[in-house]
Design an enzyme around this catalytic site. Sequence first.
Site, PDB file in Angstrom:
ATOM      1  N   LYS A 105     -32.063  13.241  73.647  1.00 21.22           N
ATOM      2  CA  LYS A 105     -30.856  12.402  73.804  1.00 21.22           C
ATOM      3  C   LYS A 105     -29.831  12.916  72.811  1.00 21.22           C
ATOM      4  CE  LYS A 105     -30.267   8.480  75.953  1.00 21.22           C
ATOM      5  NZ  LYS A 105     -30.537   8.405  77.353  1.00 21.22           N
ATOM      6  N   ASP A 145     -24.646   9.943  80.105  1.00 24.86           N
ATOM      7  CA  ASP A 145     -25.240   8.699  79.609  1.00 24.86           C
ATOM      8  C   ASP A 145     -24.061   7.733  79.423  1.00 24.86           C
ATOM      9  OD1 ASP A 145     -28.108   7.909  78.533  1.00 24.86           O
ATOM     10  OD2 ASP A 145     -26.692   6.992  77.163  1.00 24.86           O
TER      11      ASP A 145
END
Length: 415
Positions: A105, A145
């Site tokens: 991430k 995201d």
Amino acid sequence: MEKNNVCINCFDMLNNIGGSLNLNETEVDVLTKPRRSFTFSFPVIMDDGKTKIFTGYRIQFNNARGPTKGGTRFHPKVNLEEIKTLAFLMTLKCAVTNLPFGGAKGGVVCDPKKISKGELERVSRAYVRELYRFIGPETDIPAPDVNTNPQIMAWMLDEYEKITGKHAHGFITGKPVELGGSQIRDISTSMGGYFVLREILKQMDIKSEGTKVVVQGFGNVGMNIAKILHEREYKVIAVSDSKFGIYNEDGLDIKKVIEHKNEAKALSSFQSAKEITNKEILEIECDVLILAALEDQITKENVDKVKTRMILELANRPITPEADVILAKRVIPVIPDILANAGGVVVSYLEWVQNSMNYYWTEEEVLKKLEEYMTTATGELEKTCKNYSCMMRDGLYISAINKILHVERLRGVLK
Ligand code: GLU
């Protein structure tokens, strides 16, 4: 135990299920320490000619099962600990859905709503310049995201290709279709969530027609799941965006709600529905409450007011661990994020495969493959929950961790 570079939230999450798995200290270490953590600051020239320093992160959590995979978020509250936790969850998510990926991430501390389009492009390109040596189609593959979108993926791809001097569509997923993106990537998270919900309702012998649904969050994911369910005869009785909610106990016409939202740029003033607050939407009596906004929406403060029969987590970590325990005691099943919202990364995987073949599938083909991945993962979950007599979250963690540790053993990392 030495706690350096450990992901504290992951450590706590493992502690909760550690007993069922009998993990030893080395296994806990392997599972809770990110393989690579990048924290960096980079300058961007703003529209007024002044330089602003931005902070960025990328965590490549575990790459035992394949290249690491995970999105990049742009948000003022981004911080290292949060990115570590989300990278750990990506590792589990890819294992749960049997994708040949590890988890990662990334993020930049910034508020995209407060910067111009040109500034946003310069931030996106600068982020890639900081990381390009350590990411790539066979190493670590970013994606969208929170607050990042296909346009940002296109800028990032372009920057990467300019630096490396080669076309490399598989460097990033969630791209526009014209630039190597996949069909249905835009609705993939919602579609994946629908397949999971459909399978779980089947397992519980609940008919989907007329099932009363409440959707918190009306961005891309929330809007699409509401639309998909409405088209399939579920009764969507309330939806909310970051400002308001609207409620009609006889069901909302979601097509009209979307038209209204696109025209008025808000949900409020939609006719034939009652306006409600963001707090109230979580307290409506319904069959399925879908959380499609941000983290920490159901906490120990409001969990007692929740009156749903079941929750579908389309956002990442929308329920705090304390609230999760209370929901389990109240026997309100939660379909957890790492399965419920995995449709996004499944179609990202399909995009990456298409990029490496340089051959592209039709909408129907991608949809069929997504359905297969999601139904298989939901079926596996049912078996794990039966074997371990546990709730769905523990079942998913147990099965993902077993898969990761198995591969670590094959590699010789663990004996
Ligand atoms: N950001 C999405 C997630 O949290 C997608 C990640 C990806 O496609 O790599 O699952």
